[in-house]
Design a protein around this motif. Structure first.
Motif, PDB file in Angstrom:
ATOM      1  N   THR A 184      78.652  92.695  68.004  1.00 27.68           N
ATOM      2  CA  THR A 184      77.992  92.127  69.191  1.00 27.68           C
ATOM      3  C   THR A 184      76.513  92.472  69.277  1.00 27.68           C
ATOM      4  O   THR A 184      75.789  91.868  70.068  1.00 27.68           O
ATOM      5  CB  THR A 184      78.679  92.633  70.472  1.00 27.68           C
ATOM      6  N   ASN A 185      76.051  93.424  68.464  1.00 26.70           N
ATOM      7  CA  ASN A 185      74.663  93.875  68.552  1.00 26.70           C
ATOM      8  C   ASN A 185      73.740  92.860  67.866  1.00 26.70           C
ATOM      9  O   ASN A 185      73.791  92.678  66.648  1.00 26.70           O
ATOM     10  CB  ASN A 185      74.526  95.253  67.900  1.00 26.70           C
ATOM     11  N   TYR A 223      70.511  92.837  67.320  1.00 25.90           N
ATOM     12  CA  TYR A 223      69.535  93.390  66.375  1.00 25.90           C
ATOM     13  C   TYR A 223      70.175  93.662  65.023  1.00 25.90           C
ATOM     14  O   TYR A 223      69.638  93.277  63.976  1.00 25.90           O
ATOM     15  CB  TYR A 223      68.926  94.674  66.945  1.00 25.90           C
ATOM     16  N   TRP A 224      71.334  94.302  65.017  1.00 21.88           N
ATOM     17  CA  TRP A 224      72.011  94.597  63.752  1.00 21.88           C
ATOM     18  C   TRP A 224      72.468  93.318  63.060  1.00 21.88           C
ATOM     19  O   TRP A 224      72.416  93.209  61.839  1.00 21.88           O
ATOM     20  CB  TRP A 224      73.197  95.526  63.996  1.00 21.88           C
ATOM     21  N   ASN A 225      72.907  92.351  63.848  1.00 19.04           N
ATOM     22  CA  ASN A 225      73.321  91.073  63.260  1.00 19.04           C
ATOM     23  C   ASN A 225      72.141  90.388  62.559  1.00 19.04           C
ATOM     24  O   ASN A 225      72.301  89.762  61.510  1.00 19.04           O
ATOM     25  CB  ASN A 225      73.897  90.152  64.336  1.00 19.04           C
ATOM     26  N   ASP A 255      80.886  96.881  65.045  1.00 16.91           N
ATOM     27  CA  ASP A 255      80.277  96.287  66.237  1.00 16.91           C
ATOM     28  C   ASP A 255      79.606  94.982  65.833  1.00 16.91           C
ATOM     29  O   ASP A 255      78.538  94.988  65.220  1.00 16.91           O
ATOM     30  CB  ASP A 255      79.260  97.248  66.849  1.00 16.91           C
ATOM     31  N   TYR A 300      78.633  95.933  61.084  1.00 11.87           N
ATOM     32  CA  TYR A 300      79.171  94.706  61.679  1.00 11.87           C
ATOM     33  C   TYR A 300      80.681  94.799  61.885  1.00 11.87           C
ATOM     34  O   TYR A 300      81.229  94.284  62.872  1.00 11.87           O
ATOM     35  CB  TYR A 300      78.823  93.515  60.786  1.00 11.87           C
TER      36      TYR A 300
END
Length: 416
Positions: free
Chosen positions: A151-152, A154-156, A149, A146
């Motif tokens: 903005t992703n 899925y990862w968020n 990045d 995080y």
């Protein structure tokens, strides 16, 4: 000079032949002609083994969902190129699919040593930690992602899930809100976000999230259940009853606990006759549930069916006490007796029998304890008689009890 030219020609010919074979294999892979591709790959491996060929062979097996065979091929290929990123990742993924999560972690970590800034690999590593329920470690992995990045989506979402699991509720809430803003058709995130909110302090947010979810997923049974449970937990039983009924229109095999909550809501909504029907169905599902009998009793009381109410409440009380509590009191009474604390022993033994009247041998123990404890042998004789009456033909110590009754009668006669 001629020999040198000949050697160069042979090298060029072999290279051309190898390149032609590789192109042929690639075309077969594109066409998904995996059987022929495997034959060509094995032919090339026999002549000129390489990590590239092992990688392609492993991919074929993986595409065929033969993950064990793919894994063996990738591991062999890594012997030719230990830092091959593609094969390290594929090996880790095969381990993960096969349930070998610890091995998967080892290979993902090795791949990240080669490419430490590969966020895709880091995300896959985090998912394996989630599979192992190692939420704190997964939280750390996705937190680092995080930072690089944010903005992703899925990862968020993964970070939100881990945040909730490690009791970072506010962070989980904020992240899930961000995920839904980007992807309002994410059904699971609606449910998770609702669970992040505090039922008492964020009531408006809960209802707004449920309503928003139902706009995208009309008549969704999970969201309808969340709405019913919200009203139930906040003791708004009339609306809860109605929402449970909407939920039950969609769910044809509801859980026992949900039907119980529906029945309780109906009772407190002052719909006693309807509630009795619900609890009647629940009793057929579980005849010995004390809570069902308890609410059946309360419904009958409201309807002035006092005899039924009393009987059901009595059954509810008896069913509420687990069998092991009676056993505990039984052991306690015996331990007091061994310490010659007879008064305490009798009290504990009486409690054991009260909680489980089926344990009639406890009456025998009470009688023998009274013989030691109390100079008035009438109490002991009476308990021997109660023991014989309650045990009937199943009395294990019937002969001894009868002998003691006769002896105690004689003693009482001579005492007079």
């Amino acid at each position: 000079m001629r020999f040198k030219l000949y050697t160069i020609f042979l090298i060029m010919l072999c290279t051309a032949t190898t390149s032609f074979a590789q192109r042929k294999i690639d075309i077969l892979l594109i066409e998904k002609n995996y059987d022929k591709a495997l034959l060509e790959i094995d032919k090339e491996l026999a002549a000129n083994p390489s990590s590239q060929l092992f990688y392609k062979k492993g991919v074929v097996y993986k595409n065929l969902q033969n993950y064990q065979q793919a894994l063996e091929v990738f591991l062999t290929g890594l012997q030719y190129d230990t830092d091959n990123m593609a094969m390290l990742e594929e090996t880790a993924e095969c381990f993960s699919i096969l349930g070998n999560n610890q091995d998967a972690i080892a290979f993902y970590e090795k791949a990240l040593q080669v490419e430490p800034n590969n966020l895709v690999l880091a995300g896959k590593l985090g998912r394996v930690h989630i599979n192992l329920e190692e939420y704190k470690t997964a939280y750390n992995v996705f937190s680092e992602i995080y930072e690089k990045d944010s903005t992703n989506v899925y990862w968020n979402k993964q970070l939100a899930y881990c945040s909730f699991r490690v009791f970072q509720r506010e962070k989980a809430r904020d992240l899930y809100e961000k995920v839904l803003e980007a992807n309002p058709r994410d059904h699971g995130t609606y449910i998770n976000l609702i669970h992040c909110y505090n039922w008492k302090k964020e009531a408006n947010a809960i209802m707004a999230t449920i309503d928003s979810g139902l706009v995208h997923f009309p008549a969704d049974k999970e969201l309808l259940l969340e709405r019913a449970m919200f009203f139930y937990k906040t003791k708004r039983y009339g609306p809860a009853m109605l929402q449970f009924e909407k939920y039950l229109e969609q769910e044809k095999q509801p859980a026992f606990e949900i039907l119980m909550n529906y029945g309780i809501s109906t009772y407190f909504a002052e719909q006693e006759e309807k509630a009795l029907d619900i609890f009647g169905d629940l009793k057929r599902m579980n005849p010995n549930d004390p809570l069902v009998m308890y609410y059946q009793s309360l419904c009958n009381r409201k309807l002035k069916n006092y005899e039924d109410a009393i009987e059901l409440m009595t059954f509810a009380i008896e069913a509420t006490v687990p069998d092991y509590v009676s056993e505990m009191y039984h052991h306690l009474g015996q331990m007091y007796g061994q310490q010659r604390k007879f008064k305490e022993s009798i009290e504990a033994l009486k409690k054991a029998y009260e909680l489980n009247p089926g344990k009639t041998e406890v009456l025998f123990e009470i009688a023998t304890t009274y013989e030691e404890y109390n100079s008035n042998k009438t109490l002991a004789m009476n308990y021997y008689r109660i023991y014989l009456t309650e045990s009937g033909a199943g009395a294990k110590n019937a002969i001894y009890a009868l002998e003691r009754i006769d002896r105690l009668k004689e003693d009482l006669f001579f005492d007079e």
